[in-house]
Design an enzyme around this catalytic site. Structure first.
Site, PDB file in Angstrom:
ATOM      1  N   TYR A 134     -10.317   6.453  -6.006  1.00 12.25           N
ATOM      2  CA  TYR A 134      -9.142   6.276  -5.151  1.00 12.25           C
ATOM      3  C   TYR A 134      -8.009   7.220  -5.560  1.00 12.25           C
ATOM      4  O   TYR A 134      -6.828   6.865  -5.506  1.00 12.25           O
ATOM      5  CB  TYR A 134      -8.705   4.795  -5.152  1.00 12.25           C
ATOM      6  CG  TYR A 134      -9.856   3.880  -4.797  1.00 12.25           C
ATOM      7  CD1 TYR A 134     -10.339   3.850  -3.492  1.00 12.25           C
ATOM      8  CD2 TYR A 134     -10.513   3.114  -5.758  1.00 12.25           C
ATOM      9  CE1 TYR A 134     -11.432   3.060  -3.155  1.00 12.25           C
ATOM     10  CE2 TYR A 134     -11.607   2.319  -5.432  1.00 12.25           C
ATOM     11  CZ  TYR A 134     -12.055   2.300  -4.127  1.00 12.25           C
ATOM     12  OH  TYR A 134     -13.139   1.517  -3.802  1.00 12.25           O
TER      13      TYR A 134
ATOM     14  N   GLU B 157     -22.483  -2.527  -4.127  1.00  7.22           N
ATOM     15  CA  GLU B 157     -21.671  -1.421  -3.607  1.00  7.22           C
ATOM     16  C   GLU B 157     -20.537  -1.065  -4.566  1.00  7.22           C
ATOM     17  O   GLU B 157     -19.363  -1.153  -4.197  1.00  7.22           O
ATOM     18  CB  GLU B 157     -21.060  -1.812  -2.253  1.00  7.22           C
ATOM     19  CG  GLU B 157     -22.051  -2.232  -1.193  1.00  7.22           C
ATOM     20  CD  GLU B 157     -21.362  -2.838   0.037  1.00  7.22           C
ATOM     21  OE1 GLU B 157     -20.195  -3.262  -0.044  1.00  7.22           O
ATOM     22  OE2 GLU B 157     -22.012  -2.888   1.088  1.00  7.22           O
ATOM     23  N   PRO B 158     -20.850  -0.678  -5.779  1.00  5.25           N
ATOM     24  CA  PRO B 158     -19.768  -0.344  -6.717  1.00  5.25           C
ATOM     25  C   PRO B 158     -19.158   1.019  -6.399  1.00  5.25           C
ATOM     26  O   PRO B 158     -19.870   1.953  -6.033  1.00  5.25           O
ATOM     27  CB  PRO B 158     -20.487  -0.296  -8.072  1.00  5.25           C
ATOM     28  CG  PRO B 158     -21.863   0.170  -7.714  1.00  5.25           C
ATOM     29  CD  PRO B 158     -22.174  -0.435  -6.370  1.00  5.25           C
TER      30      PRO B 158
ATOM     31  N   CYS C 283      10.079  13.945  -2.516  1.00  3.55           N
ATOM     32  CA  CYS C 283      11.365  13.335  -2.196  1.00  3.55           C
ATOM     33  C   CYS C 283      11.221  11.866  -1.825  1.00  3.55           C
ATOM     34  O   CYS C 283      11.430  11.462  -0.679  1.00  3.55           O
ATOM     35  CB  CYS C 283      12.033  14.106  -1.065  1.00  3.55           C
ATOM     36  SG  CYS C 283      12.066  15.857  -1.417  1.00  3.55           S
TER      37      CYS C 283
HETATM   38  C1  PLP Z   1     -14.090  -0.611  -1.145  1.00  2.00           C
HETATM   39  C2  PLP Z   1     -15.379  -1.294  -0.971  1.00  2.00           C
HETATM   40  C3  PLP Z   1     -16.323  -1.294  -1.997  1.00  2.00           C
HETATM   41  C4  PLP Z   1     -16.069  -0.668  -3.338  1.00  2.00           C
HETATM   42  O1  PLP Z   1     -15.129  -1.357  -4.084  1.00  2.00           O
HETATM   43  P1  PLP Z   1     -14.891  -0.985  -5.626  1.00  2.00           P
HETATM   44  O2  PLP Z   1     -13.822  -1.896  -6.068  1.00  2.00           O
HETATM   45  O3  PLP Z   1     -14.491   0.437  -5.673  1.00  2.00           O
HETATM   46  O4  PLP Z   1     -16.180  -1.242  -6.329  1.00  2.00           O
HETATM   47  C5  PLP Z   1     -17.532  -1.901  -1.760  1.00  2.00           C
HETATM   48  N1  PLP Z   1     -17.809  -2.495  -0.574  1.00  2.00           N
HETATM   49  C6  PLP Z   1     -16.918  -2.533   0.436  1.00  2.00           C
HETATM   50  C7  PLP Z   1     -17.284  -3.186   1.709  1.00  2.00           C
HETATM   51  C8  PLP Z   1     -15.676  -1.928   0.265  1.00  2.00           C
HETATM   52  O5  PLP Z   1     -14.790  -1.964   1.266  1.00  2.00           O
END
Ligand code: PLP
Length: 420
Positions: free
Chosen positions: A373, A273-274, A344
């Site tokens: 992000y 999950e990158p 501000c």
């Molecule tokens: C945020 C998140 C990711 C992605 O993280 P990165 O640091 O952007 O790769 C993958 N899996 C889960 C469950 C997350 O919460």
């Protein structure tokens, strides 16, 4: 690695002159490079070749449908953390059977949405969530495909606010409880446990925590298999860090090698999950200097971009490299400046005491590594607009989100009935 560079003294995104885009649409705006996104996806895919791997892009890093589509066209799935992100992923053409739903507090509506769309798997983070899902699946006459997210109690050695795998963090099921939880889960009629998941944090710049956590996951999976549970899929999360300052970070190949070393005997489907790794360096925030102000002790560059456009410096003390759209020359006079936004809040600061070529009002700058992000965290604080997002490919660019102005947002507000 990215496709932003100086050509003939000016910053280009791929083959498009960035200041030309600024002239056409006005600043500030986010500018992404499609080829950079593709490059990172391919690099990771190559590093994981030989494994039964699916890359589910973590949509929360940058959820613009054009970005998701760029990745889904290359075969990526999606990792979503809300109904809204699920809607985006489907809209961008990600097949439901490549979508994973993560998150610590999915509501019953969100769980029902996931079941209705028939997504690949729901990552469950607690027993109450498991019970809620079983109930909803039962009422819908379905069997939910579930991975249990474990909290491996491993410190990712990243910023405190993006560390998610320590026992004191809210995420996942304590790994030492997994035996109990899985045996109870197994008795639920509408739950099918397909595997385990984990995600120990974001912006990891060392591989050691991955290795420790993967090793823990691997032995848990083996242990559970010995007890007769069918663990056919492991979701290894995201977290691979990127370089914000030009210093080297772990390569996808090094990351892939660890995965292969740890999981080689398990014969399991693997999910990744990158988020940041794919899009982080593929975006810049283009902004204009409004004023150069000499304070009593500091010199301030006041930009038209602010913390509401890019929260990371304020939220995580993140340091983004800031460059001029005009290539600096060797003999340029440097000014030591604080780079700030107009909001501000003293926290509305992008950099303190950095050396930049002497700038004046109207000069254009790029805040680098803003693809992840960035836009997704933006707000309208101080009644500022949500800024445009554009994507470049070769010598074309396209607006993928228009500027959303306060005027539009005010239309959603109204006065109470009793107001005269
Ligand atoms: C945020 C998140 C990711 C992605 O993280 P990165 O640091 O952007 O790769 C993958 N899996 C889960 C469950 C997350 O919460």
């Amino acid at each position: 690695m990215d496709y932003f560079e100086y050509r003939k003294g000016e910053l280009v995104a791929e083959d498009v002159n960035v200041s030309k885009i600024a002239d056409e649409i006005g600043t500030p705006f986010y500018c992404y490079s499609a080829t950079s996104i593709e490059y990172h996806f391919k690099a990771l895919k190559k590093a994981l070749a030989g494994l039964n791997a699916t890359i589910c892009y973590a949509v929360k890093a940058n959820s613009n449908i054009a970005i998701i589509k760029t990745l889904s066209d290359m075969g990526a799935g999606a990792d979503v953390v809300s109904s809204g992100e699920l809607t985006r992923a489907l809209k961008a053409g990600v097949p439901p059977n490549k979508i994973v739903f993560s998150g610590v507090g999915k509501t019953t509506d969100e769980l029902a949405h996931a079941l209705k769309e028939g997504i690949l798997q729901i990552n469950i983070e607690s027993e109450p969530e498991l019970i809620a899902l079983n109930k909803i699946a039962n009422s819908m006459g379905q069997e939910a495909q579930v991975a249990l997210r474990i909290n491996p109690d491993i410190d990712a050695h990243t910023h405190n606010k993006i560390s998610t795998g320590r026992s004191e963090d809210k995420f996942g099921i304590e790994w030492t409880h997994i035996n109990d939880v899985i045996s109870r889960a197994n008795k639920l009629d509408n739950i099918k446990i397909v595997g385990l998941a984990m995600h120990i944090g974001s912006q990891l710049t060392k591989l050691e925590p991955f290795k420790e956590a993967f090793t823990r996951l691997e032995s848990l999976a083996k242990e559970l298999r010995l007890k007769g549970y069918e663990i056919s899929r492991l979701d290894l999360g995201g977290g691979l860090g990127i370089s914000y300052d030009g210093l080297p970070t772990p390569t996808p190949a090094e990351y892939g090698k660890i995965v292969k070393d740890v999981f080689k005997d398990l014969n399991c489907d693997l999910l990744f999950e990158p988020g940041r790794f794919i899009v982080g360096n593929a975006g810049i925030l283009v902004t204009q200097v409004i004023y150069v102000k000499k304070g009593a002790t500091r010199r301030f560059l006041i930009l038209d971009a602010a913390m509401n456009d890019l929260m990371r410096p304020c939220l995580y003390d993140a340091k983004h490299s800031i460059i001029s759209l005009v290539e600096p020359k060797e003999d340029d006079i440097l000014d030591r400046v604080d780079v700030v936004g107009p909001v501000c809040e003293t926290g509305d600061t992008f950099a303190t005491e950095i050396d930049l070529p002497a700038a004046e009002s109207g000069d254009l700058l790029a805040i680098r590594s803003a693809g992840a992000y960035g836009a997704v965290m933006s707000s309208t604080y101080n009644s500022r607009s949500l800024i445009p997002e554009i994507i470049v490919k070769g010598n074309n660019y396209s607006i993928i989100r228009q500027r959303i102005t306060p005027k539009t947002l005010i239309n959603y507000e109204s006065l109470p009935d009793w107001s005269t």
